[in-house]
Structures are given as C-alpha cells and as structure tokens.
Motif scaffolding. Structure first.
Motif, PDB file in Angstrom:
ATOM      1  N   GLU A 107       5.464   0.214  -6.159  1.00 12.67           N
ATOM      2  CA  GLU A 107       4.221  -0.503  -5.894  1.00 12.67           C
ATOM      3  C   GLU A 107       3.056   0.403  -6.257  1.00 12.67           C
ATOM      4  OE1 GLU A 107       2.236  -2.344  -1.866  1.00 12.67           O
ATOM      5  OE2 GLU A 107       4.421  -2.216  -1.996  1.00 12.67           O
ATOM      6  N   ALA A 108       2.104  -0.126  -7.027  1.00  7.67           N
ATOM      7  CA  ALA A 108       0.931   0.659  -7.427  1.00  7.67           C
ATOM      8  C   ALA A 108      -0.320  -0.192  -7.274  1.00  7.67           C
ATOM      9  CB  ALA A 108       1.079   1.125  -8.873  1.00  7.67           C
ATOM     10  N   HIS A 109      -1.362   0.397  -6.683  1.00  8.71           N
ATOM     11  CA  HIS A 109      -2.638  -0.294  -6.507  1.00  8.71           C
ATOM     12  C   HIS A 109      -3.598   0.184  -7.590  1.00  8.71           C
ATOM     13  CE1 HIS A 109      -1.254  -1.664  -2.588  1.00  8.71           C
ATOM     14  NE2 HIS A 109      -0.804  -0.437  -2.408  1.00  8.71           N
ATOM     15  N   THR A 110      -4.273  -0.772  -8.236  1.00  8.53           N
ATOM     16  CA  THR A 110      -5.187  -0.464  -9.323  1.00  8.53           C
ATOM     17  C   THR A 110      -6.490  -1.218  -9.102  1.00  8.53           C
ATOM     18  OG1 THR A 110      -3.263  -0.423 -10.783  1.00  8.53           O
ATOM     19  CG2 THR A 110      -5.407  -0.399 -11.840  1.00  8.53           C
ATOM     20  N   ASP A 159      -9.125  -5.208  -6.353  1.00  6.55           N
ATOM     21  CA  ASP A 159      -7.921  -4.416  -6.588  1.00  6.55           C
ATOM     22  C   ASP A 159      -6.757  -5.344  -6.878  1.00  6.55           C
ATOM     23  OD1 ASP A 159      -9.321  -2.113  -6.063  1.00  6.55           O
ATOM     24  OD2 ASP A 159      -8.633  -1.922  -3.990  1.00  6.55           O
ATOM     25  N   THR A 191      -2.338  -5.183  -6.985  1.00  4.14           N
ATOM     26  CA  THR A 191      -1.115  -4.449  -6.717  1.00  4.14           C
ATOM     27  C   THR A 191      -0.067  -4.914  -7.712  1.00  4.14           C
ATOM     28  OG1 THR A 191      -1.635  -4.252  -4.371  1.00  4.14           O
ATOM     29  CG2 THR A 191       0.662  -3.918  -5.009  1.00  4.14           C
ATOM     30  N   ARG A 192       0.519  -3.953  -8.417  1.00  2.20           N
ATOM     31  CA  ARG A 192       1.571  -4.261  -9.391  1.00  2.20           C
ATOM     32  C   ARG A 192       2.902  -3.741  -8.870  1.00  2.20           C
ATOM     33  NH1 ARG A 192      -2.478  -3.273 -13.536  1.00  2.20           N
ATOM     34  NH2 ARG A 192      -2.763  -5.261 -14.598  1.00  2.20           N
ATOM     35  N   PHE A 193       3.931  -4.513  -9.132  1.00  2.00           N
ATOM     36  CA  PHE A 193       5.288  -4.129  -8.771  1.00  2.00           C
ATOM     37  C   PHE A 193       6.046  -3.899 -10.070  1.00  2.00           C
ATOM     38  CE2 PHE A 193       3.543  -6.743  -5.440  1.00  2.00           C
ATOM     39  CZ  PHE A 193       3.820  -6.000  -4.303  1.00  2.00           C
ATOM     40  N   GLU A 247       2.473  -9.097  -9.767  1.00  2.00           N
ATOM     41  CA  GLU A 247       1.170  -8.522  -9.411  1.00  2.00           C
ATOM     42  C   GLU A 247       0.424  -9.516  -8.542  1.00  2.00           C
ATOM     43  OE1 GLU A 247      -0.356  -7.460 -13.265  1.00  2.00           O
ATOM     44  OE2 GLU A 247      -1.074  -9.485 -13.658  1.00  2.00           O
ATOM     45  N   ASP A 303      -5.500  -7.886  -4.335  1.00  2.72           N
ATOM     46  CA  ASP A 303      -5.647  -7.390  -2.959  1.00  2.72           C
ATOM     47  C   ASP A 303      -6.872  -8.003  -2.298  1.00  2.72           C
ATOM     48  OD1 ASP A 303      -3.416  -5.842  -3.310  1.00  2.72           O
ATOM     49  OD2 ASP A 303      -4.543  -4.054  -3.858  1.00  2.72           O
TER      50      ASP A 303
END
Length: 193
Positions: free
Chosen positions: A163-166, A173, A175-177, A190, A193
């Motif tokens: 999981e990454a927040h961009t 924002d 969140t991508r998985f 994705e 947020d």
C-alpha cells in the motif's frame, strides 16, 4: 446454427497437448448469432441452460475471437456470434511460480503476469460494481480477450499487496495497491483518500 455441428467442426483442433488453434488467421463467413452467452460469473449458457461439461467450454473458449466489441466462435469454415456480458474469462485462482504471479481462469488458462500491457484497471458493469464505481483489474488472457478477477481472488491478492499513499498534482491523496510479479510492480487498485 447447430451447436453439435459446430462442435464436430472443431474435433481435433484443441486439446491440452496442442497449442491453441490459429483463430486470428481464420476468416470464415459470418453465419449468424447463436443463443450462447458467457455470463458475468464466467459460466457459459446455451439456449438458457448452463454448459456443464468443462471440456466443451474449454473447446469453445479455444476458438473464441473478438472483433471490436463483438465476440465469435470460429472454425475454418464458419463464424457465429455469441453474447458476452462482461469478459469471456474470470480469474478464479492464482499462484506464484518462482517470482512470477500466475493467474488461472475458470477454463484453466494460465497467464503469467510479466508485462504492464497485460493489466488494466477498469470499472466493472453496474451489476457487480460498488457505489463508487471503483476500477478493478482486468487481465489480457490472449488475442484481445480479457478476464476479470473474481471477487475472492481479488481480495486474496489485495491481502498480499503493498500500500502506498501519493499526493496528486490536482490535490487530494490517492492510495495505490501494488503487487510484484517478476521484476515489475502492478497496480491492482487505487482509491482516493
């Protein structure tokens, strides 16, 4: 169109030991539509009844062809139209082979995930979409034929995802998985947020 006659034309064209028939090279005349539907859940129906023999479904899947938005079963001598409610294939299983993710369809096709061109995030049909119309992964099986991940398979993969927040340039924002297969990262979901 008689489904039994069509099946007879395909005898010997596909089995587990042979490669898939070269349907892209076949250009037979169109002989009309048949009452064959591939449902949202991946089941194949003929005249409203499910086709219960998996060997028959696999045979027909091996000669499936897509032209534009239309789907056909083809033999060297005829082409018949069928209805596909979303995609002809459904990813029902997955496993790792070395460091590569291998996705398996309801017809037993195995797709090693090795290229970013194999995966697209798409909004599924309304009948199976959430209220937000969240895009989910679709996988190219072969010859412009795609598969959607079964919900259980998708949740299993999400449980293994990073999981990454961009922050987006236009604000907000996301969140991508992602999952790793081979040497690549693949975005399988994705959410804002």
């Amino acid at each position: 169109m008689d489904l039994n006659r069509f099946q007879q034309q395909l005898k010997g064209t596909s089995d587990a030991a042979r490669p898939l028939p070269p349907v892209d090279k076949w250009d037979p005349p169109f002989c009309g539509d048949i009452n064959l539907t591939i449902a949202l859940d991946g089941r194949w129906f003929y005249e409203g009844s499910p086709i219960g023999r998996i060997s028959l479904v696999r045979l027909f899947a091996s000669v499936l062809k897509r032209e534009g938005d239309n789907y056909y079963l083809v033999t060297p001598v005829e082409k018949v139209g069928i209805k596909v409610e979303d995609t002809p294939f459904l990813i029902t299983e997955w496993h790792k082979k070395d460091d590569t993710l291998v996705l398996v369809t309801q017809t037993g096709d195995e797709i090693p995930l090795t290229s970013s061109a194999q995966l697209e995030l798409r909004t599924p049909p309304p009948a199976i979409s959430d209220d937000k119309a969240t895009p989910i992964p679709y996988i190219c099986v072969r010859r412009n034929l795609w598969a959607r991940l079964h919900q259980n398979t998708y949740y299993q993969l999400l449980s293994h995802a990073n999981e990454a927040h961009t922050q987006q340039a236009e604000g907000g924002d996301i969140t991508r998985f992602t999952i790793r297969s081979g040497q690549q990262e693949f975005v399988i979901g994705e959410v804002a947020d």
